[in-house]
Scaffold this active site. Structure first.
Site, PDB file in Angstrom:
ATOM      1  CD  GLU A 247      -4.118  -2.651   7.137  1.00 35.63           C
ATOM      2  OE1 GLU A 247      -2.964  -2.849   6.765  1.00 35.63           O
ATOM      3  OE2 GLU A 247      -4.754  -1.634   6.852  1.00 35.63           O
TER       4      GLU A 247
ATOM      5  CG  HIS B  82      -6.079   1.857   4.768  1.00 33.84           C
ATOM      6  ND1 HIS B  82      -5.689   2.791   5.692  1.00 33.84           N
ATOM      7  CD2 HIS B  82      -5.055   0.976   4.645  1.00 33.84           C
ATOM      8  CE1 HIS B  82      -4.461   2.497   6.108  1.00 33.84           C
ATOM      9  NE2 HIS B  82      -4.052   1.407   5.483  1.00 33.84           N
TER      10      HIS B  82
ATOM     11  N   GLY C 226       2.382  -1.101   4.461  1.00 36.00           N
ATOM     12  CA  GLY C 226       2.530   0.302   4.103  1.00 36.00           C
ATOM     13  C   GLY C 226       3.994   0.667   3.951  1.00 36.00           C
TER      14      GLY C 226
ATOM     15  CB  SER D  66       4.531  -2.052  12.172  1.00 35.85           C
ATOM     16  OG  SER D  66       4.047  -0.737  12.408  1.00 35.85           O
TER      17      SER D  66
ATOM     18  CD  GLU E  63      -3.367   5.491   6.443  1.00 33.52           C
ATOM     19  OE1 GLU E  63      -3.300   5.576   5.206  1.00 33.52           O
ATOM     20  OE2 GLU E  63      -2.472   4.942   7.139  1.00 33.52           O
TER      21      GLU E  63
ATOM     22  N   GLY F 218       1.690   2.019  10.854  1.00 30.17           N
ATOM     23  CA  GLY F 218       2.622   3.141  10.734  1.00 30.17           C
ATOM     24  C   GLY F 218       3.245   3.552  12.057  1.00 30.17           C
TER      25      GLY F 218
ATOM     26  CG  ASN G  58      -1.788   1.233   1.304  1.00 29.68           C
ATOM     27  OD1 ASN G  58      -1.893   1.974   0.326  1.00 29.68           O
ATOM     28  ND2 ASN G  58      -2.421   1.460   2.448  1.00 29.68           N
ATOM     29  CD1 TRP G  59       3.552   1.069  -2.925  1.00 29.21           C
ATOM     30  CD2 TRP G  59       3.656   2.352  -4.758  1.00 29.21           C
ATOM     31  NE1 TRP G  59       4.327   0.406  -3.845  1.00 29.21           N
ATOM     32  CE2 TRP G  59       4.403   1.173  -4.975  1.00 29.21           C
ATOM     33  CE3 TRP G  59       3.579   3.294  -5.773  1.00 29.21           C
ATOM     34  CZ2 TRP G  59       5.077   0.924  -6.178  1.00 29.21           C
ATOM     35  CZ3 TRP G  59       4.234   3.055  -6.968  1.00 29.21           C
ATOM     36  CH2 TRP G  59       4.988   1.879  -7.164  1.00 29.21           C
ATOM     37  CE  LYS G  60      -0.098   3.477   4.717  1.00 25.23           C
ATOM     38  NZ  LYS G  60      -0.280   3.635   6.137  1.00 25.23           N
TER      39      LYS G  60
END
Ligand code: PEP
Length: 253
Positions: free
Chosen positions: A169, A97, A236, A215, A99, A175, A9-11
């Site tokens: 998650e 997700h 991520g 992580s 976020e 993160g 997941n490059w975000k």
């Protein structure tokens, strides 16, 4: 046999040139993807076509969208519909997700709409679920995640749920550098599988891929992925470093 999946997941990171360089380095590495081992790259919208071009000769690698609209089309400036994704041959999409849930107020009900639209276009949703730290501290994470599954997925038919990938998650591990222990991940994954079994039967539960995210790094992936109910990871930060992500792919069962 259920699929083992390493999902990047490059975000909102990388320019097109940087992303192509990263992807080229990863896909040129020497790893074997059998029928049951797959790699997903969840990439920013503007690069979906260019990166699809780069991996088109590769089997079991899939460019994935990070999000989609809960509307089909129309006056929704800035949104991207599932039919737009399908029209550029995207077959996977992250949905829910944490976020998106936190910063864009995506509720379980909105996510149910997104899941429905994805499935209607034969796009497999990678449905993200997981609890915040306050819920983990109160030891109510099982009920919390169960409700997320129930409200966003359990209206689906057995035939539809077969096309959904689940990513557990825990928000406190995303993160933060703080990973759930392999045992904590296994405990929740077994719970998710048993909830799916109760709703859809043991066969469907056995064949559902449940990824762990939070992580994951090259150095801890083998231990986490070795758990019987962990079928790979959604990654991520470490997916932005080629050597790390290659190590993570190699850690798949
Ligand atoms: C994620 O973004 O889904 C994620 C798990 O991030 P990280 O690996 O950086 O914790």
């Amino acid at each position: 046999m259920r699929k083992q999946i390493a999902a990047a997941n490059w975000k909102m990171n990388k320019t097109l040139a940087e992303g192509k360089e990263l992807l080229s380095e990863i896909i040129s590495a020497d790893f074997q993807l059998t029928e049951s081992r797959h790699v997903l790259f969840a990439i920013p919208f503007p690069y979906l076509t260019a990166t699809s071009e780069l991996i088109k000769a590769k089997t079991n690698m899939h460019i994935t969208a990070q999000n989609c609209s809960n509307k089909t089309s129309g006056a929704y400036t800035g949104e991207v519909s599932v039919s737009m994704l399908k029209s550029i041959d995207i077959n996977y999409c992250l949905v829910g997700h944490s976020e998106r849930r936190e910063y864009f107020a995506e509720s379980n009900a909105i996510l149910a709409e997104k899941v429905n639209l994805c499935l209607a276009e034969s796009i497999s949703p990678v449905f993200c679920c997981g609890e915040p730290l306050s819920v983990r501290d109160a030891a109510t994470q099982n009920e919390f995640v169960e409700l997320q599954l129930k409200e966003s997925l359990f209206h689906l038919s057995a035939d539809q749920i077969k096309n959904v990938i689940i990513a557990y998650e825990p928000i406190w591990a995303i993160g933060t550098g703080r990973t759930a222990s392999a045992e904590q991940a296994q405990e929740m994954h077994a719970h998710i599988r048993s909830v799916i079994a109760n709703q859809y039967g043991a066969d469907i539960a056995e064949n559902t891929s449940i990824l762990y995210g939070g992580s994951v790094k090259g150095s801890n992936a083998s231990e986490i992925f070795s758990m019987p109910d962990v079928d790979g990871g959604l990654v991520g930060g470490a997916s932005l470093v080629a050597t790390e992500f290659i190590q993570i792919i190699n850690a798949l069962k």
